[in-house]
Write a protein that holds these residues in place. Structure first.
Motif, PDB file in Angstrom:
ATOM      1  N   GLU A   1      60.126  56.154  45.312  1.00 35.97           N
ATOM      2  CA  GLU A   1      60.842  56.651  46.480  1.00 35.97           C
ATOM      3  C   GLU A   1      61.774  57.763  46.025  1.00 35.97           C
ATOM      4  N   GLY A   2      61.726  58.872  46.720  1.00 34.98           N
ATOM      5  CA  GLY A   2      62.547  59.999  46.326  1.00 34.98           C
ATOM      6  C   GLY A   2      61.866  60.828  45.248  1.00 34.98           C
ATOM      7  N   GLU A   3      62.629  61.742  44.657  1.00 36.40           N
ATOM      8  CA  GLU A   3      62.072  62.683  43.692  1.00 36.40           C
ATOM      9  C   GLU A   3      62.565  62.447  42.264  1.00 36.40           C
TER      10      GLU A   3
ATOM     11  N   SER B   1      66.182  40.023  46.898  1.00 35.50           N
ATOM     12  CA  SER B   1      66.609  40.722  48.097  1.00 35.50           C
ATOM     13  C   SER B   1      65.396  41.361  48.739  1.00 35.50           C
ATOM     14  N   ALA B   2      64.897  40.737  49.774  1.00 35.15           N
ATOM     15  CA  ALA B   2      63.687  41.230  50.436  1.00 35.15           C
ATOM     16  C   ALA B   2      64.023  41.634  51.851  1.00 35.15           C
ATOM     17  N   SER B   3      63.652  42.847  52.201  1.00 35.69           N
ATOM     18  CA  SER B   3      63.844  43.273  53.577  1.00 35.69           C
ATOM     19  C   SER B   3      62.620  42.883  54.391  1.00 35.69           C
ATOM     20  N   PRO B   4      62.808  42.601  55.667  1.00 35.71           N
ATOM     21  CA  PRO B   4      61.658  42.202  56.487  1.00 35.71           C
ATOM     22  C   PRO B   4      60.582  43.272  56.460  1.00 35.71           C
ATOM     23  N   HIS B   5      59.370  42.835  56.291  1.00 35.42           N
ATOM     24  CA  HIS B   5      58.269  43.780  56.234  1.00 35.42           C
ATOM     25  C   HIS B   5      56.980  43.056  56.603  1.00 35.42           C
ATOM     26  N   VAL B   6      56.238  43.627  57.476  1.00 42.65           N
ATOM     27  CA  VAL B   6      54.966  43.032  57.872  1.00 42.65           C
ATOM     28  C   VAL B   6      53.856  43.806  57.181  1.00 42.65           C
ATOM     29  N   ARG B   7      53.090  43.112  56.377  1.00 43.09           N
ATOM     30  CA  ARG B   7      52.012  43.777  55.675  1.00 43.09           C
ATOM     31  C   ARG B   7      50.997  44.285  56.662  1.00 43.09           C
ATOM     32  N   SER B   8      50.319  45.355  56.296  1.00 45.59           N
ATOM     33  CA  SER B   8      49.249  45.853  57.145  1.00 45.59           C
ATOM     34  C   SER B   8      48.140  44.820  57.190  1.00 45.59           C
ATOM     35  N   SER B   9      47.299  44.894  58.193  1.00 43.96           N
ATOM     36  CA  SER B   9      46.224  43.915  58.340  1.00 43.96           C
ATOM     37  C   SER B   9      45.278  43.978  57.145  1.00 43.96           C
ATOM     38  N   GLU B  10      45.083  45.177  56.563  1.00 44.26           N
ATOM     39  CA  GLU B  10      44.214  45.291  55.386  1.00 44.26           C
ATOM     40  C   GLU B  10      44.748  44.458  54.226  1.00 44.26           C
ATOM     41  N   GLU B  11      46.054  44.532  54.010  1.00 43.37           N
ATOM     42  CA  GLU B  11      46.648  43.786  52.900  1.00 43.37           C
ATOM     43  C   GLU B  11      46.612  42.287  53.141  1.00 43.37           C
ATOM     44  N   THR B  12      46.797  41.887  54.389  1.00 45.85           N
ATOM     45  CA  THR B  12      46.732  40.466  54.737  1.00 45.85           C
ATOM     46  C   THR B  12      45.337  39.913  54.472  1.00 45.85           C
ATOM     47  N   VAL B  13      44.321  40.646  54.882  1.00 43.67           N
ATOM     48  CA  VAL B  13      42.936  40.226  54.653  1.00 43.67           C
ATOM     49  C   VAL B  13      42.649  40.149  53.163  1.00 43.67           C
ATOM     50  N   PHE B  14      43.083  41.160  52.433  1.00 45.94           N
ATOM     51  CA  PHE B  14      42.844  41.182  50.993  1.00 45.94           C
ATOM     52  C   PHE B  14      43.459  39.962  50.310  1.00 45.94           C
TER      53      PHE B  14
ATOM     54  N   TYR C   1      60.374  44.747  48.518  1.00 48.21           N
ATOM     55  CA  TYR C   1      61.557  44.751  47.679  1.00 48.21           C
ATOM     56  C   TYR C   1      61.908  46.190  47.311  1.00 48.21           C
ATOM     57  N   GLN C   2      63.187  46.498  47.341  1.00 48.12           N
ATOM     58  CA  GLN C   2      63.670  47.783  46.867  1.00 48.12           C
ATOM     59  C   GLN C   2      64.281  47.569  45.478  1.00 48.12           C
ATOM     60  N   VAL C   3      63.805  48.297  44.478  1.00 50.95           N
ATOM     61  CA  VAL C   3      64.328  48.144  43.128  1.00 50.95           C
ATOM     62  C   VAL C   3      64.791  49.492  42.597  1.00 50.95           C
ATOM     63  N   GLY C   4      65.810  49.429  41.746  1.00 49.77           N
ATOM     64  CA  GLY C   4      66.356  50.652  41.172  1.00 49.77           C
ATOM     65  C   GLY C   4      67.053  50.362  39.859  1.00 49.77           C
ATOM     66  N   PRO C   5      67.838  51.302  39.359  1.00 47.63           N
ATOM     67  CA  PRO C   5      68.500  51.145  38.059  1.00 47.63           C
ATOM     68  C   PRO C   5      69.283  49.838  37.968  1.00 47.63           C
ATOM     69  N   GLY C   6      69.075  49.117  36.862  1.00 47.11           N
ATOM     70  CA  GLY C   6      69.777  47.858  36.660  1.00 47.11           C
ATOM     71  C   GLY C   6      69.031  46.639  37.144  1.00 47.11           C
ATOM     72  N   ASP C   7      67.907  46.862  37.853  1.00 48.51           N
ATOM     73  CA  ASP C   7      67.156  45.731  38.406  1.00 48.51           C
ATOM     74  C   ASP C   7      66.052  45.285  37.452  1.00 48.51           C
ATOM     75  N   LEU C   8      65.721  44.012  37.554  1.00 54.09           N
ATOM     76  CA  LEU C   8      64.684  43.418  36.714  1.00 54.09           C
ATOM     77  C   LEU C   8      63.637  42.785  37.619  1.00 54.09           C
TER      78      LEU C   8
ATOM     79  N   VAL D   1      62.738  39.402  41.918  1.00 58.45           N
ATOM     80  CA  VAL D   1      63.563  40.586  41.704  1.00 58.45           C
ATOM     81  C   VAL D   1      64.999  40.138  41.469  1.00 58.45           C
ATOM     82  N   LEU D   2      65.568  40.556  40.340  1.00 57.25           N
ATOM     83  CA  LEU D   2      66.956  40.248  40.017  1.00 57.25           C
ATOM     84  C   LEU D   2      67.733  41.560  39.994  1.00 57.25           C
ATOM     85  N   HIS D   3      68.680  41.689  40.892  1.00 55.00           N
ATOM     86  CA  HIS D   3      69.439  42.933  41.009  1.00 55.00           C
ATOM     87  C   HIS D   3      70.635  42.947  40.058  1.00 55.00           C
ATOM     88  N   ASP D   4      70.963  44.148  39.577  1.00 54.19           N
ATOM     89  CA  ASP D   4      72.134  44.372  38.724  1.00 54.19           C
ATOM     90  C   ASP D   4      72.165  43.399  37.541  1.00 54.19           C
TER      91      ASP D   4
END
Length: 294
Positions: free
Chosen positions: A86-88, A174-187, A65-72, A120-123
């Protein structure tokens, strides 16, 4: 002349909310300059994060999930997730930690909100909500009269708003496709097994068996994600659950030892004291004394 008033009927959402009593654990504001990375630990309470500034990536299960200002962001009990900046830009958010009473209503609360995973609830955050949060946090920090009730009322208002949003179907996750690493899947496989078999004597060998990995690989997964060995994590998981039971139930020490998979009450008591410096009985008494203001 007598006036006749027709009582206002309770709507379905209000009836649902009446079922639950909320206990506020923490509320405040968090600010940190990047880099930020946080691996959650397993806690038996709910968390809400209100993002004000900066952008973060939240990874849970097999989704990102990508979250930013206004998101809950709403985190249910015992959810494992990773938050990284993400970012500075400086990261800033409000946080509110709470639990539901009575304890046996937690499952009903989760079901009523379909809160089986991170939401995640945007805006969703507006200036009015920001003002309410700032005002409530100020009252809590200064312990002004009525500060606790105000925090509870704020949470009740948020829950009502969330129920309405869920019904309307707006602000969906709002979830973008993402495949967890094998370490996270095992965990995550191991954590699910722990949750479902906590009353058993869970060994590292058993976790290797259900995850279909070697001991060395399992160790690497846990060290990378939670900076603990599998055996350390198993023990922490059991101790956290035992603390919750000591705080929220009147179950006997023997029953709690059984429920958390200790082979004997002696082993449970000695392990508990070595980790926390108090016996289970002393811990329960200390917690109750704190609650009564002694």
């Amino acid at each position: 002349m007598n006036s006749i008033y027709t009582p206002i009927k309770k709507d379905p959402f209000s009836k649902i909310e009446e079922e639950f009593d909320y206990e506020i654990l923490k509320i405040g504001r968090f600010t940190k300059k990047p880099p930020l990375i946080n691996h959650s630990i397993f806690m038996n309470h709910f968390k809400i994060l209100f993002f004000l500034r900066g952008r973060c990536r939240v990874i849970v299960e097999d989704q990102e999930y990508q979250v930013g200002p206004g998101d809950l962001l709403i985190v249910p009990v015992n959810a494992f997730y990773t938050v990284s900046s993400e970012g500075e830009e400086t990261i800033e958010f409000f946080f509110l930690h709470f639990t539901v009473q009575p304890v046996h209503k937690i499952a009903r609360f989760i079901e009523s909100l379909e809160l089986t995973q991170i939401l995640v609830l945007h805006d969703t955050i507006n200036e009015v909500l920001v003002h309410q949060l700032e005002h409530t946090i100020k009252k809590v920090n200064e312990q002004q009269p009525g500060y606790y009730l105000e925090a509870v009322l704020l949470l009740q208002s948020l829950m009502l708003r969330l129920r309405i949003l869920r019904q309307e179907g707006d602000h969906q996750q709002s979830a973008s496709p993402h495949v967890r690493s094998s370490e996270e899947t095992v965990f995550n496989q191991c954590v699910r097994y722990l949750q479902e078999h906590l009353n058993e004597n869970i060994t590292v060998d058993k976790l290797c068996e259900i995850a279909h990995v070697s001991q060395s690989y399992l160790y690497r997964c846990f060290k990378k994600l939670v900076q603990q060995s599998p055996s350390q994590f198993i023990l922490q998981f059991k101790l956290q659950k035992s603390q919750e039971l000591l705080k929220t139930t009147d179950d006997s020490i023997t029953a709690i030892a059984d429920a958390t998979g200790f082979s004997s009450i002696y082993l449970f008591c000695s392990t508990f004291k070595a980790a926390l410096g108090l016996t289970p009985t002393q811990f329960r008494k200390h917690f109750k004394n704190q609650g009564s203001g002694d």
